[in-house]
Design a protein around this motif. Structure first.
Motif, PDB file in Angstrom:
ATOM      1  N   GLU A   1      20.920  48.551   3.596  1.00  0.00           N
ATOM      2  CA  GLU A   1      19.705  48.536   2.797  1.00  0.00           C
ATOM      3  C   GLU A   1      19.824  47.384   1.806  1.00  0.00           C
ATOM      4  O   GLU A   1      20.671  47.412   0.914  1.00  0.00           O
ATOM      5  CB  GLU A   1      19.515  49.850   2.037  1.00  0.00           C
ATOM      6  CG  GLU A   1      18.241  49.870   1.219  1.00  0.00           C
ATOM      7  CD  GLU A   1      17.936  51.238   0.617  1.00  0.00           C
ATOM      8  OE1 GLU A   1      16.952  51.314  -0.128  1.00  0.00           O
ATOM      9  OE2 GLU A   1      18.677  52.199   0.876  1.00  0.00           O
ATOM     10  N   LEU A   2      19.021  46.371   2.007  1.00  0.00           N
ATOM     11  CA  LEU A   2      19.105  45.172   1.179  1.00  0.00           C
ATOM     12  C   LEU A   2      18.066  45.218   0.066  1.00  0.00           C
ATOM     13  O   LEU A   2      16.878  45.423   0.313  1.00  0.00           O
ATOM     14  CB  LEU A   2      18.891  43.926   2.036  1.00  0.00           C
ATOM     15  CG  LEU A   2      19.927  43.718   3.137  1.00  0.00           C
ATOM     16  CD1 LEU A   2      19.538  42.537   4.014  1.00  0.00           C
ATOM     17  CD2 LEU A   2      21.304  43.522   2.548  1.00  0.00           C
ATOM     18  N   ASP A   3      18.545  45.066  -1.159  1.00  0.00           N
ATOM     19  CA  ASP A   3      17.661  45.007  -2.323  1.00  0.00           C
ATOM     20  C   ASP A   3      17.225  43.563  -2.506  1.00  0.00           C
ATOM     21  O   ASP A   3      18.043  42.652  -2.428  1.00  0.00           O
ATOM     22  CB  ASP A   3      18.389  45.455  -3.584  1.00  0.00           C
ATOM     23  CG  ASP A   3      18.946  46.867  -3.484  1.00  0.00           C
ATOM     24  OD1 ASP A   3      18.484  47.626  -2.613  1.00  0.00           O
ATOM     25  OD2 ASP A   3      19.850  47.196  -4.272  1.00  0.00           O
ATOM     26  N   CYS A   4      15.946  43.363  -2.738  1.00  0.00           N
ATOM     27  CA  CYS A   4      15.473  41.998  -2.959  1.00  0.00           C
ATOM     28  C   CYS A   4      14.254  42.019  -3.848  1.00  0.00           C
ATOM     29  O   CYS A   4      13.713  43.069  -4.174  1.00  0.00           O
ATOM     30  CB  CYS A   4      15.172  41.299  -1.636  1.00  0.00           C
ATOM     31  SG  CYS A   4      13.795  41.998  -0.722  1.00  0.00           S
ATOM     32  N   ASN A   5      13.852  40.846  -4.243  1.00  0.00           N
ATOM     33  CA  ASN A   5      12.684  40.663  -5.071  1.00  0.00           C
ATOM     34  C   ASN A   5      11.838  39.589  -4.423  1.00  0.00           C
ATOM     35  O   ASN A   5      12.323  38.502  -4.157  1.00  0.00           O
ATOM     36  CB  ASN A   5      13.106  40.250  -6.489  1.00  0.00           C
ATOM     37  CG  ASN A   5      11.927  40.150  -7.401  1.00  0.00           C
ATOM     38  OD1 ASN A   5      11.061  39.302  -7.211  1.00  0.00           O
ATOM     39  ND2 ASN A   5      11.895  41.010  -8.403  1.00  0.00           N
ATOM     40  N   PHE A   6      10.578  39.899  -4.173  1.00  0.00           N
ATOM     41  CA  PHE A   6       9.683  38.930  -3.562  1.00  0.00           C
ATOM     42  C   PHE A   6       8.379  38.939  -4.351  1.00  0.00           C
ATOM     43  O   PHE A   6       7.731  39.973  -4.482  1.00  0.00           O
ATOM     44  CB  PHE A   6       9.434  39.276  -2.095  1.00  0.00           C
ATOM     45  CG  PHE A   6       8.586  38.271  -1.379  1.00  0.00           C
ATOM     46  CD1 PHE A   6       9.089  37.011  -1.083  1.00  0.00           C
ATOM     47  CD2 PHE A   6       7.291  38.567  -1.019  1.00  0.00           C
ATOM     48  CE1 PHE A   6       8.318  36.072  -0.429  1.00  0.00           C
ATOM     49  CE2 PHE A   6       6.503  37.644  -0.369  1.00  0.00           C
ATOM     50  CZ  PHE A   6       7.018  36.392  -0.075  1.00  0.00           C
ATOM     51  N   ASN A   7       8.048  37.780  -4.902  1.00  0.00           N
ATOM     52  CA  ASN A   7       6.830  37.635  -5.713  1.00  0.00           C
ATOM     53  C   ASN A   7       6.758  38.682  -6.826  1.00  0.00           C
ATOM     54  O   ASN A   7       5.708  39.253  -7.091  1.00  0.00           O
ATOM     55  CB  ASN A   7       5.581  37.703  -4.837  1.00  0.00           C
ATOM     56  CG  ASN A   7       5.435  36.501  -3.941  1.00  0.00           C
ATOM     57  OD1 ASN A   7       5.947  35.426  -4.235  1.00  0.00           O
ATOM     58  ND2 ASN A   7       4.742  36.669  -2.834  1.00  0.00           N
ATOM     59  N   GLY A   8       7.908  38.949  -7.437  1.00  0.00           N
ATOM     60  CA  GLY A   8       7.954  39.880  -8.549  1.00  0.00           C
ATOM     61  C   GLY A   8       7.984  41.347  -8.168  1.00  0.00           C
ATOM     62  O   GLY A   8       7.936  42.214  -9.027  1.00  0.00           O
ATOM     63  N   VAL A   9       8.054  41.643  -6.883  1.00  0.00           N
ATOM     64  CA  VAL A   9       8.078  43.026  -6.414  1.00  0.00           C
ATOM     65  C   VAL A   9       9.475  43.344  -5.902  1.00  0.00           C
ATOM     66  O   VAL A   9      10.009  42.629  -5.045  1.00  0.00           O
ATOM     67  CB  VAL A   9       7.044  43.241  -5.285  1.00  0.00           C
ATOM     68  CG1 VAL A   9       7.108  44.663  -4.753  1.00  0.00           C
ATOM     69  CG2 VAL A   9       5.644  42.902  -5.768  1.00  0.00           C
ATOM     70  N   ASN A  10      10.070  44.419  -6.434  1.00  0.00           N
ATOM     71  CA  ASN A  10      11.373  44.852  -5.937  1.00  0.00           C
ATOM     72  C   ASN A  10      11.194  45.589  -4.623  1.00  0.00           C
ATOM     73  O   ASN A  10      10.372  46.503  -4.518  1.00  0.00           O
ATOM     74  CB  ASN A  10      12.060  45.774  -6.959  1.00  0.00           C
ATOM     75  CG  ASN A  10      12.482  45.025  -8.182  1.00  0.00           C
ATOM     76  OD1 ASN A  10      12.874  43.856  -8.112  1.00  0.00           O
ATOM     77  ND2 ASN A  10      12.404  45.676  -9.328  1.00  0.00           N
TER      78      ASN A  10
END
Length: 138
Positions: free
Chosen positions: A65-74
């Motif tokens: 399960e990879l945590d990431c942030n894209f365009n300000g969305v977690n």
């Protein structure tokens, strides 16, 4: 009847409690025959889990399960059937640790004129998960 659980965290995740061996024993007790330990940003439990599953009536599916942030969305992106030996997963884990350390430092928030500490992991996720050969059918 066979039961399946595709979202379990081990103690390799910051929100997991049990060692992989304990999880396998719990699964066997509950009749789960297919499962995935999808730890946050780590595949370190998979080899240990696969080894302990040998000669038991249970099947492990490699996952992360990879945590990431894209365009300000977690976001939390789940990957199944991943090649846990691929070195990209070590790079992802190191990158996440760096981001957490940087975020918890004394630097002011980027909107207050400080250095930006928000780094997107989309490139890492793409490199890691495009290797998934196909969906797993049970």
């Amino acid at each position: 009847m066979n039961y399946i659980d595709l979202h379990i965290h081990s103690n390799y995740s910051d929100d997991g409690e049990f060692e992989p061996k304990e999880i396998i024993e719990f699964c066997l007790e509950k009749g789960i025959r297919y499962f995935a330990i999808a730890d946050h940003n780590s595949v370190k439990s998979i080899a240990e889990t696969k080894k302990y599953c040998e000669n038991k009536n249970i099947n492990v599916i490699s996952a992360v399960e990879l945590d990431c942030n894209f365009n300000g969305v977690n976001l939390h992106v789940l990957g199944y059937g991943v090649d846990y030996n691929n070195p990209i997963f070590n790079e992802i884990e190191e990158n996440i640790i760096f981001q957490e350390q940087e975020a918890s430092s004394e630097l002011p928030h980027p909107k207050e004129g400080g250095a930006s500490w928000e780094v997107s992991n989309v490139r890492y996720i793409y490199q890691a998960l495009w290797l998934v050969p196909n969906l797993i059918y049970v």
